[in-house]
Design a protein around this motif. Structure first.
Motif, PDB file in Angstrom:
ATOM      1  N   THR A  86      -2.368   7.417  -3.617  1.00 16.70           N
ATOM      2  CA  THR A  86      -1.445   7.898  -4.659  1.00 16.70           C
ATOM      3  C   THR A  86      -0.628   9.105  -4.211  1.00 16.70           C
ATOM      4  OG1 THR A  86      -3.249   9.253  -5.573  1.00 16.70           O
ATOM      5  CG2 THR A  86      -2.926   7.046  -6.512  1.00 16.70           C
ATOM      6  N   VAL A  87      -0.522   9.345  -2.927  1.00 13.02           N
ATOM      7  CA  VAL A  87       0.258  10.485  -2.453  1.00 13.02           C
ATOM      8  C   VAL A  87       1.729  10.252  -2.771  1.00 13.02           C
ATOM      9  CG1 VAL A  87      -1.379  11.004  -0.611  1.00 13.02           C
ATOM     10  CG2 VAL A  87       0.530   9.481  -0.146  1.00 13.02           C
ATOM     11  N   ALA A 121       8.929   1.603   3.813  1.00  8.37           N
ATOM     12  CA  ALA A 121      10.211   1.290   3.185  1.00  8.37           C
ATOM     13  C   ALA A 121      10.050   0.247   2.083  1.00  8.37           C
ATOM     14  CB  ALA A 121      11.206   0.798   4.235  1.00  8.37           C
ATOM     15  N   VAL A 122       9.355  -0.858   2.377  1.00  6.85           N
ATOM     16  CA  VAL A 122       9.239  -1.922   1.373  1.00  6.85           C
ATOM     17  C   VAL A 122       8.339  -1.515   0.218  1.00  6.85           C
ATOM     18  CG1 VAL A 122       9.727  -3.761   3.016  1.00  6.85           C
ATOM     19  CG2 VAL A 122       7.362  -3.061   2.640  1.00  6.85           C
ATOM     20  N   SER A 170       1.829  -6.175  -5.172  1.00  9.77           N
ATOM     21  CA  SER A 170       0.730  -6.271  -4.216  1.00  9.77           C
ATOM     22  C   SER A 170       1.259  -6.552  -2.816  1.00  9.77           C
ATOM     23  CB  SER A 170      -0.243  -7.373  -4.627  1.00  9.77           C
ATOM     24  OG  SER A 170       0.360  -8.649  -4.489  1.00  9.77           O
ATOM     25  N   PHE A 171       0.457  -6.199  -1.817  1.00 10.03           N
ATOM     26  CA  PHE A 171       0.844  -6.456  -0.431  1.00 10.03           C
ATOM     27  C   PHE A 171       0.998  -7.959  -0.181  1.00 10.03           C
ATOM     28  CE2 PHE A 171      -1.276  -2.259   0.803  1.00 10.03           C
ATOM     29  CZ  PHE A 171      -0.066  -1.595   0.811  1.00 10.03           C
ATOM     30  N   ARG A 172       0.174  -8.761  -0.838  1.00  7.99           N
ATOM     31  CA  ARG A 172       0.254 -10.209  -0.634  1.00  7.99           C
ATOM     32  C   ARG A 172       1.605 -10.741  -1.101  1.00  7.99           C
ATOM     33  NH1 ARG A 172      -4.098 -14.479  -2.989  1.00  7.99           N
ATOM     34  NH2 ARG A 172      -5.238 -13.806  -1.141  1.00  7.99           N
ATOM     35  N   LEU A 173       2.026 -10.332  -2.289  1.00  6.33           N
ATOM     36  CA  LEU A 173       3.312 -10.790  -2.810  1.00  6.33           C
ATOM     37  C   LEU A 173       4.461 -10.268  -1.952  1.00  6.33           C
ATOM     38  CD1 LEU A 173       4.951 -12.294  -4.884  1.00  6.33           C
ATOM     39  CD2 LEU A 173       4.813 -10.305  -6.407  1.00  6.33           C
ATOM     40  N   LEU A 174       4.353  -9.024  -1.503  1.00  3.21           N
ATOM     41  CA  LEU A 174       5.380  -8.479  -0.602  1.00  3.21           C
ATOM     42  C   LEU A 174       5.439  -9.291   0.687  1.00  3.21           C
ATOM     43  CD1 LEU A 174       4.984  -4.593  -0.908  1.00  3.21           C
ATOM     44  CD2 LEU A 174       6.978  -5.967  -1.549  1.00  3.21           C
ATOM     45  N   GLY A 175       4.264  -9.652   1.221  1.00  2.82           N
ATOM     46  CA  GLY A 175       4.226 -10.459   2.437  1.00  2.82           C
ATOM     47  C   GLY A 175       4.889 -11.812   2.243  1.00  2.82           C
ATOM     48  N   ILE A 176       4.634 -12.440   1.097  1.00  6.32           N
ATOM     49  CA  ILE A 176       5.256 -13.733   0.795  1.00  6.32           C
ATOM     50  C   ILE A 176       6.771 -13.592   0.713  1.00  6.32           C
ATOM     51  CG2 ILE A 176       5.496 -15.521  -0.972  1.00  6.32           C
ATOM     52  CD1 ILE A 176       2.530 -15.076  -1.637  1.00  6.32           C
ATOM     53  N   LEU A 177       7.230 -12.544   0.016  1.00  5.15           N
ATOM     54  CA  LEU A 177       8.669 -12.335  -0.133  1.00  5.15           C
ATOM     55  C   LEU A 177       9.341 -12.078   1.214  1.00  5.15           C
ATOM     56  CD1 LEU A 177       8.723 -10.100  -3.343  1.00  5.15           C
ATOM     57  CD2 LEU A 177       9.334 -12.523  -3.165  1.00  5.15           C
ATOM     58  N   VAL A 178       8.723 -11.241   2.050  1.00  3.58           N
ATOM     59  CA  VAL A 178       9.293 -10.937   3.367  1.00  3.58           C
ATOM     60  C   VAL A 178       9.310 -12.192   4.234  1.00  3.58           C
ATOM     61  CG1 VAL A 178       8.937  -9.655   5.516  1.00  3.58           C
ATOM     62  CG2 VAL A 178       8.681  -8.489   3.316  1.00  3.58           C
ATOM     63  N   PRO A 190       6.576  -0.266  -5.495  1.00  7.30           N
ATOM     64  CA  PRO A 190       5.230   0.316  -5.445  1.00  7.30           C
ATOM     65  C   PRO A 190       4.188  -0.441  -6.250  1.00  7.30           C
ATOM     66  CG  PRO A 190       6.657   1.595  -6.904  1.00  7.30           C
ATOM     67  CD  PRO A 190       7.539   0.598  -6.208  1.00  7.30           C
ATOM     68  N   SER A 191       4.605  -1.206  -7.246  1.00  6.79           N
ATOM     69  CA  SER A 191       3.643  -1.878  -8.110  1.00  6.79           C
ATOM     70  C   SER A 191       3.331  -3.306  -7.669  1.00  6.79           C
ATOM     71  CB  SER A 191       4.171  -1.904  -9.554  1.00  6.79           C
ATOM     72  OG  SER A 191       5.414  -2.594  -9.621  1.00  6.79           O
TER      73      SER A 191
END
Length: 486
Positions: free
Chosen positions: A191-192, A250-251, A259-267, A256-257
């Motif tokens: 949470t930094v 950056a991504v 999940s990494f999985r959804l970000l990975g799918i989008l990328v 921020p809200s």
């Protein structure tokens, strides 16, 4: 000299790779050798170690680790590459023998074991043993391959493919990124403030970026051989390692809200769409005019590696990178089974249907099929090592004879819960080990003609090379207590 450089470049160019089954069979040695080591370690508890400031007390354990953990992998990548079945059998026979012994003893000594099982269980480590071993093994095979590839003893089918296909080294590059991401999820979810996240990312990237610049200058100044279709004219893997944390920051800053999985799918999907509408043809075009043209492989492959990093970071969070983050072992097992199953199924679907012709695996492009294959490969290996630590070893502990839990003085010896010391040292000092391996690889190539080396000479050189790199990692970890990792 120019002719030798051209010959070495041709030696690693235009390669087509091998099959996924062949790559999987070779990498499966990581799991079988780890299983044998963990059984032997349980069977010979006087090899257990504590905290030392000298290497001498650890030498019996180190030699055991080298013989059982690392030598089989070395052989699988070189002289035993064409006889992997026999190598697996040679590892499976003692594994089965030890398991049968434990089972037989359990049946004949149930009363003794029942009373012994009431003893207090040893405290669990703050880090997952199988995860440290997994990351250490991936670092080890990377170190091994970057020099071995320059010798004939390393099969050409294991070297990096030119445009499309799979190989051990193609898997190694993506696995290196996976190894970084699997332990980074919790830190990235902190949470930094956004400012502090950028400061940390820049600090992490700066030294690796500097190493990339130094390497680029050094290779150009000494006219070192290069494989242009690998990363480009000026780009190298250090630049990729430097820009990944910046890309993640950056991504995640803009979303921020999510999940990494959804970000990975989008990328991954977004990048694949870009490839299909013209980027793939541009990357494969041999013409290089501008600075971006000259380094297009390295620049655009960042998107694929970023997706791998995000997927692995999500997996690390859901499995837990330390015991405090895992509610029960079953939760981690369920996650790994699901992750491996999904990615293996998608990879199989790509390979056995007409989709493969439209989505061929390409490390050069780091396209969608490459991302899925890397995730399937690493999740499966991680699952195998998890089963060794969390299923096989606990079962064997309940069946172990009480006498095997005593040290040489006859006193009770606690069951070891620390990862293998050699792999732990490599894992702790990944950056320094990788840098030293690159320097030694350059030194060997500049001082000898690796193309004319016999297999015997190549194995001797590799032995000396690995001894120096592993020895340096051990000294930094055990003696000097220094940490330089990725």
């Amino acid at each position: 000299m120019a002719e030798l450089k051209s010959a070495k470049e041709a030696f690693v160019s235009g390669l087509l790779g091998t099959t996924i089954v062949d790559v999987s069979a070779c990498l499966a040695v990581l799991v079988t050798s780890y299983a044998l080591y963990r059984l032997l370690e349980l069977f010979l508890p006087h090899f257990q170690y504590g905290k030392h400031s000298k290497l001498a007390p650890l030498m019996p354990l180190i030699f055991l680790e080298l013989a059982v953990l690392l030598v089989p992998i070395w052989l699988a990548f070189t002289v035993a590459a064409d006889d992997l079945l026999r190598l697996h059998i040679s590892l499976a026979i003692p594994i089965c023998g030890l398991l049968v012994y434990h089972k037989a003893f359990n049946r004949s000594s149930s009363a003794v074991l029942k009373s012994d099982s009431k003893q207090k269980e040893p405290p669990q480590p703050n880090r997952l043993v199988y995860l440290v071993a997994f990351r250490g093994m991936l670092q080890y095979i990377t170190i091994l391959a970057i020099l071995a590839v320059d010798f004939h003893v390393f099969p050409r089918r294991y070297a990096k493919t030119e445009n499309y296909g799979v190989s051990i080294m193609d898997a190694g590059v993506g696995s290196f990124i996976f190894s970084m991401g699997i332990v980074s999820g919790s830190r990235l979810k902190s949470t930094v403030s956004l400012k502090n996240k950028w400061i940390k990312s820049i600090r992490a990237a700066a030294p690796v970026l500097l190493l990339g610049i130094v390497r680029a200058i050094a290779t150009k100044s000494v006219n070192y051989q290069e494989h242009l279709s690998e990363y480009g004219v000026h780009w190298n893997f250090f630049f990729t390692l430097a820009f990944i944390p910046l890309g993640v920051t950056a991504v995640t800053s803009f979303t921020p809200s999510i999940s990494f999985r959804l970000l990975g799918i989008l990328v991954a999907i977004g990048y694949e769409v870009a490839l299909k509408i013209g980027l793939e043809a541009y990357i494969n075009d041999p013409r290089r005019r501008t600075l971006i043209d000259m380094n297009k492989e390295g620049i655009f492959s960042l998107s694929g590696y970023l997706a791998i990093f995000l997927f692995s970071a999500d997996l690390g969070i859901r499995c837990g990178v330390d015991r405090s983050l895992v509610k029960t072992p079953r939760n981690a097992l369920k996650t790994l089974l699901l992750e491996a199953g999904v990615f293996v199924a998608v990879t199989a679907c790509f390979r056995i249907t007409a989709i493969e012709s439209y989505f061929p695996i390409s490390r050069r492009l780091t396209n969608l099929s490459y991302i899925v294959w890397i995730m399937a490969t690493n999740a499966t290996i991680l699952l195998g090592m998890y089963l060794v630590d969390e299923v096989m070893i606990p079962w064997c502990r309940t069946a172990s004879p009480p006498s095997s839990r005593k040290n040489r003085n006859g006193k009770a010896s606690p069951v070891k819960t620390e990862p293998p010391i050699v792999l732990s040292s490599i894992n702790r000092n990944q950056l320094s080990a990788f840098l030293l391996a690159n320097l030694l690889t350059g030194l060997v190539n500049m001082s000898s003609n690796t193309l004319e080396a016999s297999n015997t000479f190549a194995m001797v050189v590799l032995f000396g090379y690995l001894s120096v790199v592993l020895g340096a990692a051990l000294l930094m970890d055990v003696v000097f207590n220094i940490t330089l990792k990725l």
